[in-house]
Each structure stands twice: as C-alpha cells, then as structure tokens.
Write a protein that holds these residues in place. Structure first.
Motif, PDB file in Angstrom:
ATOM      1  N   PHE A   6       0.829  -1.206   0.000  1.00  0.00           N
ATOM      2  CA  PHE A   6       0.000   0.000   0.000  1.00  0.00           C
ATOM      3  C   PHE A   6       0.865   1.258   0.000  1.00  0.00           C
ATOM      4  O   PHE A   6       0.516   2.252  -0.613  1.00  0.00           O
ATOM      5  CB  PHE A   6      -0.942   0.032   1.208  1.00  0.00           C
ATOM      6  CG  PHE A   6      -2.139  -0.855   1.062  1.00  0.00           C
ATOM      7  CD1 PHE A   6      -3.149  -0.544   0.174  1.00  0.00           C
ATOM      8  CD2 PHE A   6      -2.242  -2.018   1.809  1.00  0.00           C
ATOM      9  CE1 PHE A   6      -4.259  -1.360   0.030  1.00  0.00           C
ATOM     10  CE2 PHE A   6      -3.346  -2.847   1.671  1.00  0.00           C
ATOM     11  CZ  PHE A   6      -4.354  -2.519   0.784  1.00  0.00           C
ATOM     12  N   GLY A   9       1.923   2.821  -3.536  1.00  0.00           N
ATOM     13  CA  GLY A   9       0.981   3.532  -4.413  1.00  0.00           C
ATOM     14  C   GLY A   9       1.288   5.014  -4.554  1.00  0.00           C
ATOM     15  O   GLY A   9       1.422   5.517  -5.685  1.00  0.00           O
ATOM     16  N   HIS A 140      -6.457   3.107   2.736  1.00  0.00           N
ATOM     17  CA  HIS A 140      -6.124   2.060   1.760  1.00  0.00           C
ATOM     18  C   HIS A 140      -6.618   2.429   0.363  1.00  0.00           C
ATOM     19  O   HIS A 140      -5.887   2.235  -0.622  1.00  0.00           O
ATOM     20  CB  HIS A 140      -6.707   0.714   2.194  1.00  0.00           C
ATOM     21  CG  HIS A 140      -5.957   0.087   3.319  1.00  0.00           C
ATOM     22  ND1 HIS A 140      -6.533  -0.793   4.182  1.00  0.00           N
ATOM     23  CD2 HIS A 140      -4.675   0.215   3.728  1.00  0.00           C
ATOM     24  CE1 HIS A 140      -5.644  -1.196   5.076  1.00  0.00           C
ATOM     25  NE2 HIS A 140      -4.515  -0.586   4.824  1.00  0.00           N
ATOM     26  N   CYS A 143      -4.287   4.931  -1.207  1.00  0.00           N
ATOM     27  CA  CYS A 143      -3.043   4.317  -1.691  1.00  0.00           C
ATOM     28  C   CYS A 143      -3.278   3.527  -2.977  1.00  0.00           C
ATOM     29  O   CYS A 143      -2.455   3.580  -3.898  1.00  0.00           O
ATOM     30  CB  CYS A 143      -2.444   3.423  -0.607  1.00  0.00           C
ATOM     31  SG  CYS A 143      -1.804   4.351   0.805  1.00  0.00           S
ATOM     32  N   ILE A 144      -4.399   2.817  -3.056  1.00  0.00           N
ATOM     33  CA  ILE A 144      -4.733   2.067  -4.274  1.00  0.00           C
ATOM     34  C   ILE A 144      -5.001   3.021  -5.430  1.00  0.00           C
ATOM     35  O   ILE A 144      -4.514   2.820  -6.547  1.00  0.00           O
ATOM     36  CB  ILE A 144      -5.950   1.138  -4.019  1.00  0.00           C
ATOM     37  CG1 ILE A 144      -5.546   0.011  -3.061  1.00  0.00           C
ATOM     38  CG2 ILE A 144      -6.500   0.580  -5.329  1.00  0.00           C
ATOM     39  CD1 ILE A 144      -6.719  -0.774  -2.516  1.00  0.00           C
ATOM     40  N   ALA A 147      -1.800   4.382  -6.736  1.00  0.00           N
ATOM     41  CA  ALA A 147      -1.097   3.398  -7.565  1.00  0.00           C
ATOM     42  C   ALA A 147      -1.709   3.330  -8.961  1.00  0.00           C
ATOM     43  O   ALA A 147      -0.986   3.334  -9.964  1.00  0.00           O
ATOM     44  CB  ALA A 147      -1.143   2.024  -6.904  1.00  0.00           C
TER      45      ALA A 147
END
Length: 166
Positions: A6, A9, A140, A143-144, A147
């Motif tokens: 995580f 990203g 989360h 962070c995804i 990315a």
C-alpha cells in the motif's frame, strides 16, 4: 503486515508525475527498510512492533541509509553490469535524496494513521495525533487510487513515446 505494498501507491503516483526527480525504487526501498523493524519484532514476538524507525528521527536515518545504499549501488554499477530497472542508474543524488525522504516520511504519516503503537514525534512527544484521523479503508483506497493513477500516467507517457516514434 510489514512491508505492505500500500505504501508504494503514492510513490508510483509521485514518480509518474515527476519521473526524472523521483525514483520509484528509492521511494520503495526506504519503505521496505523502515518495515524491517516491525518484521523483526513480529518474528521475535516483542511488542510494540513500531519503535524507533517509525519516528521522524528514525525515518531520517532510514532516508540517509537509503541514499547511501543507492550511491554505493551507483558506484558498483559503474564497474559492473547491473540491471537498470526504472532507469535507476541515471538518477542524480538530488532525486535519490528526495525519493528516500518522501518514502520515509510518507511511511511514518500513513503508519501513524493506522497503528496505535507509533509515537512519530518521539522523543519530543509520546502522542500520535494522526492515529485514526481518517478511516483505515479510506487510507487504503487512497493508496490504491494513487497506484492506479501512477500506472495510468506512466502508461499514457509510454503510449505517447510510442506514437511519436511512428
């Protein structure tokens, strides 16, 4: 879980926006080095898991260690044939420093939101004002999303390079 992807990203997104100024590899290396600490404490069943290197002082030392590792690797690469993933051999020291610092300090910020056992301002304070500042799911997802955004930007840049060559 230590060494979580995580953290990578935001590094992908920052690298995609400024690829000559931010190294994805140095960013990730700093994150991995920081997480050796909780991995060790997990394996030896010692708590708390997040200690010195999960402070801003510890993160500064990790950033320095990351820079020294990359500078040593660059010196080795000038003498031996090493793989040049993400064009790391063309990095200058400023890009390495910036990437290591961004990786180290963002790690502390994100882990401070996630983990109750972090005291990021230690030894000046034993509080963690960022703990649960935002919901873990939101962190989360951020962070995804970072990315995906980074990969998208890198893909578009690559596509334009291919189109320009034709």
């Amino acid at each position: 879980m230590p060494i979580t992807p995580f953290h990578f990203g935001p590094g992908a997104a920052i690298h995609a926006v400024a690829p000559r100024h931010v190294s994805f590899l140095a960013f990730c290396a700093a994150n991995v080095l920081i997480d050796i600490e909780p991995l060790y404490y997990m394996l030896t069943r010692q708590y708390p898991l997040h200690r010195f290197f999960h402070t801003y002082i510890g993160a500064s030392i990790i950033a320095l260690a990351t820079v020294l590792i990359f500078l040593a690797a660059l010196k080795l690469a000038s003498r031996f044939s090493l793989p040049n993933l993400f064009q790391w051999q063309s990095l200058n020291s400023r890009a390495i420093w910036l990437s290591a610092a961004l990786g180290s300090y963002s790690h502390i910020v994100f882990d401070s939101v996630m983990h109750a056992d972090i005291t990021p301002l230690y030894p000046f304070s034993e509080t963690n004002v960022l703990y649960q500042l935002i919901p873990l799911g939101t962190l989360h997802l951020f962070c995804i999303f970072a990315a995906i955004l980074g990969l998208l930007i890198l893909g578009i840049r690559q596509w334009f390079k291919i189109v320009r060559k034709d």
